[in-house]
Design a protein around this motif. Sequence first.
Motif, mmCIF file in Angstrom:
data_model
loop_
_atom_site.group_PDB
_atom_site.id
_atom_site.type_symbol
_atom_site.label_atom_id
_atom_site.label_comp_id
_atom_site.label_asym_id
_atom_site.label_seq_id
_atom_site.Cartn_x
_atom_site.Cartn_y
_atom_site.Cartn_z
ATOM 1 N N VAL A 1 30.715 -6.527 -65.986
ATOM 2 C CA VAL A 1 30.341 -5.342 -65.211
ATOM 3 C C VAL A 1 28.929 -5.546 -64.685
ATOM 4 O O VAL A 1 28.113 -6.231 -65.323
ATOM 5 C CB VAL A 1 30.446 -4.066 -66.082
ATOM 6 N N GLN A 2 28.655 -4.970 -63.549
ATOM 7 C CA GLN A 2 27.300 -4.987 -63.014
ATOM 8 C C GLN A 2 26.482 -3.888 -63.706
ATOM 9 O O GLN A 2 27.005 -2.798 -64.014
ATOM 10 C CB GLN A 2 27.298 -4.754 -61.509
ATOM 11 N N GLU A 3 25.235 -4.175 -63.906
ATOM 12 C CA GLU A 3 24.331 -3.181 -64.477
ATOM 13 C C GLU A 3 24.418 -1.890 -63.654
ATOM 14 O O GLU A 3 24.473 -1.932 -62.425
ATOM 15 C CB GLU A 3 22.909 -3.737 -64.447
ATOM 16 N N ALA A 4 24.451 -0.768 -64.366
ATOM 17 C CA ALA A 4 24.522 0.585 -63.790
ATOM 18 C C ALA A 4 25.934 0.994 -63.339
ATOM 19 O O ALA A 4 26.135 2.157 -62.982
ATOM 20 C CB ALA A 4 23.561 0.779 -62.624
ATOM 21 N N GLU A 5 26.884 0.060 -63.387
ATOM 22 C CA GLU A 5 28.246 0.402 -63.018
ATOM 23 C C GLU A 5 29.027 0.861 -64.258
ATOM 24 O O GLU A 5 28.511 0.892 -65.386
ATOM 25 C CB GLU A 5 28.938 -0.816 -62.393
ATOM 26 N N THR A 6 30.284 1.228 -64.012
ATOM 27 C CA THR A 6 31.164 1.729 -65.071
ATOM 28 C C THR A 6 32.242 0.705 -65.381
ATOM 29 O O THR A 6 32.758 0.050 -64.461
ATOM 30 C CB THR A 6 31.796 3.060 -64.654
ATOM 31 N N VAL A 7 32.578 0.561 -66.648
ATOM 32 C CA VAL A 7 33.634 -0.363 -67.054
ATOM 33 C C VAL A 7 34.511 0.320 -68.090
ATOM 34 O O VAL A 7 34.047 1.149 -68.873
ATOM 35 C CB VAL A 7 33.022 -1.664 -67.632
ATOM 36 N N THR A 8 35.788 -0.052 -68.076
ATOM 37 C CA THR A 8 36.734 0.502 -69.045
ATOM 38 C C THR A 8 37.399 -0.628 -69.820
ATOM 39 O O THR A 8 37.943 -1.562 -69.220
ATOM 40 C CB THR A 8 37.815 1.343 -68.337
ATOM 41 N N LEU A 9 37.353 -0.518 -71.142
ATOM 42 C CA LEU A 9 37.987 -1.487 -72.025
ATOM 43 C C LEU A 9 39.268 -0.872 -72.591
ATOM 44 O O LEU A 9 39.263 0.274 -73.040
ATOM 45 C CB LEU A 9 37.037 -1.857 -73.174
ATOM 46 N N SER A 10 40.333 -1.659 -72.589
ATOM 47 C CA SER A 10 41.643 -1.155 -72.988
ATOM 48 C C SER A 10 41.977 -1.461 -74.440
ATOM 49 O O SER A 10 41.546 -2.486 -74.987
ATOM 50 C CB SER A 10 42.728 -1.761 -72.101
#
Lengths: 115, 115
Positions: A13-22
């Motif tokens: 993920v890029q810094e400041a972005e959102t990521v979702t782990l499954s």
Amino acid sequence: AQTVTQSQPEMSVQEAETVTLSCTYDTSESDYYLFWYKQPPSRQMILVIRQEAYKQQNATENRFSVNFQKAAKSFSLKISDSQLGDAAMYFCAYRSRGSGSRLTFGEGTQLTVNP
Amino acid sequence: EAGVAQSPRYKIIEKRQSVAFWCNPISGHATLYWYQQILGQGPKLLIQFQNNGVVDDSQLPKDRFSAERLKGVDSTLKIQPAKLEDSAVYLCASSSIGPGTDTQYFGPGTRLTVL
């Protein structure tokens, strides 16, 4: 026996972005706990967030939140405003409600945060 | 509040040698767990104590591994004799008992290398 599956060995993920782990799990029980733990290179396992299965409301801890879908047996972790310090291995874990029951862990997702 | 303490942090031994790891749980925590984490995998429970008694040791290789928790506080995990496949991080965790005390807190781990 309960099983926990994390289908994403690696995420970035890029810094400041959102990521979702499954995370998905398999159980015949109706009442249990679910956890996300973070393990940085130091190997210290740090609790990120917990969810009680009988609560329909999704747990939230600052920038971390979960999407708990009990019928689908799904428990994903969303990290908002990602920071460099979020880079780590993330483990999803299941625990029966009985006092002192073991944690059953998934295989982990390695999260990289790019500046 | 002090966390879970473990020592040593690192250990390198030859196969067929013996090794012991020590854990001091969070003060007042009745339940203590030893997990084995092989590189690239999630932790797996080896043994669980509640006070002095063993609650679950179903995944402990009893021909070579032993553990004790004298006086319901500190615990020692021993491997004798060690095999190459015992190379892993050994994590100790503790938790309270009773309602709302489901969370396990982990120590920093002991990284064992068997040559």
